[in-house]
Design an enzyme around this catalytic site. Structure first.
Site, PDB file in Angstrom:
ATOM      1  N   CYS A 149      -5.482   7.219 -15.144  1.00 42.32           N
ATOM      2  CA  CYS A 149      -4.789   5.962 -14.856  1.00 42.32           C
ATOM      3  C   CYS A 149      -4.908   5.638 -13.372  1.00 42.32           C
ATOM      4  CB  CYS A 149      -3.320   6.116 -15.265  1.00 42.32           C
ATOM      5  SG  CYS A 149      -2.267   4.717 -14.856  1.00 42.32           S
ATOM      6  N   SER A 178      -2.753   4.783 -11.305  1.00 45.15           N
ATOM      7  CA  SER A 178      -1.667   5.323 -10.458  1.00 45.15           C
ATOM      8  C   SER A 178      -2.080   6.644  -9.823  1.00 45.15           C
ATOM      9  CB  SER A 178      -0.397   5.533 -11.275  1.00 45.15           C
ATOM     10  OG  SER A 178      -0.166   4.432 -12.085  1.00 45.15           O
ATOM     11  N   HIS A 185      -4.202   6.008  -6.779  1.00 44.86           N
ATOM     12  CA  HIS A 185      -3.473   5.585  -5.573  1.00 44.86           C
ATOM     13  C   HIS A 185      -3.148   6.782  -4.669  1.00 44.86           C
ATOM     14  CE1 HIS A 185      -3.015   1.379  -6.329  1.00 44.86           C
ATOM     15  NE2 HIS A 185      -2.429   1.546  -7.494  1.00 44.86           N
ATOM     16  N   HIS A 214      -0.743  11.686 -15.958  1.00 44.23           N
ATOM     17  CA  HIS A 214       0.566  11.349 -16.547  1.00 44.23           C
ATOM     18  C   HIS A 214       0.428  10.479 -17.784  1.00 44.23           C
ATOM     19  CE1 HIS A 214      -0.675   8.039 -14.016  1.00 44.23           C
ATOM     20  NE2 HIS A 214       0.039   7.285 -14.820  1.00 44.23           N
ATOM     21  N   CYS A 240       1.003   5.655 -20.926  1.00 44.75           N
ATOM     22  CA  CYS A 240       1.282   4.915 -19.680  1.00 44.75           C
ATOM     23  C   CYS A 240       0.753   3.496 -19.717  1.00 44.75           C
ATOM     24  CB  CYS A 240       0.759   5.636 -18.449  1.00 44.75           C
ATOM     25  SG  CYS A 240       1.076   4.693 -16.942  1.00 44.75           S
TER      26      CYS A 240
HETATM   27 ZN   LIG Z   1      -0.239   5.375 -15.318  1.00 48.00          ZN
END
Ligand SMILES: [Zn+2]
Ligand SMILES: [Zn+2]
Length: 360
Positions: free
Chosen positions: A38, A40, A43, A59, A162
């Site tokens: 993902c 995220s 990042h 996650h 997610c």
């Molecule tokens: Zn995510």
């Protein structure tokens, strides 16, 4: 067990042998079956957000329960589960108000004071988002898990963990898109494609996808966008105003950039609602034109699609099994744990909606 260790921003993850503890009273060991890569996670790798290292990222995950702590009653070994980072306590004010995605109770979360759950080279290894799914096993609180049927493909289940819950939930729960409305979604990656589908399922009559990648826009059309805008060759705000006759009822920012967040607000009609879903880098400020607030324009944040994941995720699985939520189409590539750095590269290059790492 093997886990991909994150050592710090701009460094590649390395696959290492990591020791995992026994579950405490409310903890569960889950054998990881599939983990989506993902944005995220990226990042943190890119240094736009910070965390202590070494740590296990990841996650967006599905797996099989392997071992449970003495007080765990919700799951038992053999159950198929999805993990969600929105771990909840069930009795704080936010949980009782129906917003468990905003629960901050320390009792269910991983913190610096907790005993180590994983060790590598004699040092404690952190666990991203209370999960840490770039690993063959995860030691998690039972309230990070929802049970699913044995007939749900693990790759699809992972995505629901997610990206799907965030995007579909942003449209259906956070913004509550109304039937017959007009919607524009900025960014047609995993979360954006899910938001497009959430808007379609909610009954929006016009769904405009905005991106700079031709292939992502083609996927967006396949998954429910009625119109597309290539923002590399035209101003998306003006194009949305032209297409909708003055501005969209709802817009969604699914990238995490200052510019597109501002465009999201500019592209709504008077009284419209802009929802910021993407992770905007730490320290970034968004600028909005003050006088336009007089026209009742609204802007809001969004946390994990306002999920109550133990009820929402089974609903999303129903929609998938009925063919209304298209998730197989969102898995662009699959790989193994050791392919995680390549998956980050492909995501950054805009080549994929999702790479899913498989562990079986
Ligand atoms: Zn995510
Ligand atoms: Zn709570």
């Amino acid at each position: 067990m093997k886990a991909a260790i994150f050592h710090g921003a701009h460094e590649p993850l390395t696959v290492e042998d990591v020791e995992i503890d026994k579950p405490m009273a409310h903890e569960v060991i889950v054998k990881t079956m599939a983990s989506g890569v993902c944005h995220s996670d990226l990042h943190f790798v890119d240094g736009l957000y910070n965390m202590a290292t070494p740590a296990i990222l990841g996650h967006e995950v599905s797996g099989i329960v392997e071992e449970v702590g003495s007080q765990v009653s919700y799951v038992q070994p053999g159950d198929h589960v999805i993990g969600c980072l929105s771990v909840f306590c069930g009795h704080c004010e936010r949980c009782l108000a129906g917003e468990p995605f905003l629960c901050r109770s320390p009792e269910v979360r991983r913190g610096p004071a907790d005993p180590p759950k994983y060790t590598w080279n004699g040092s404690r290894v952190g666990q991203f988002a209370n999960l840490g799914s770039y690993a063959e096993k995860m030691l998690v609180h039972e309230n990070t898990l929802v049970k699913i049927g044995n007939d749900v493909p693990f790759e699809v289940a992972a995505l629901i963990g997610c990206g799907v819950t965030t995007g579909v939930g942003a449209a259906m729960n956070t913004a509550e898109v109304k039937p017959g409305s007009t919607v524009a979604v900025f960014g047609a990656g995993g979360v954006g494609l899910a938001a497009i589908q959430g808007a379609r399922i909610a009954g929006a009559r016009q769904i405009i996808a905005v991106d700079v990648s031709e292939s992502k826009l083609a996927t967006a059309k396949e998954l429910g966008a009625t119109h597309i805008i290539d923002a590399s060759d035209r101003d998306p705000v003006q194009a949305i105003r032209d297409m909708t006759g003055g501005g969209a009822d709802y817009t969604f920012e699914c990238i995490g950039l200052k510019k597109t967040a501002e465009q999201c607000f500019e592209a709504i009609r008077d009284g419209g609602l802009a929802t910021i879903v993407g992770m905007i880098p730490v320290g970034t400020k968004i600028e909005l034109d003050g006088p336009t607030f007089l026209r009742a324009k609204k802007i809001q944040g969004c946390s994990m699609g306002s999920n109550r994941f133990r009820t929402h995720m089974p609903q999303y699985i129903d929609l998938y099994q009925q063919g209304r939520l298209k998730l197989d189409e969102m898995v662009t590539r699959t790989g193994r744990l050791g392919d995680v750095n390549e998956a980050f590269r492909a995501m950054k290059a805009g080549e994929v909606a999702r790479t899913v790492l498989k562990f079986d």
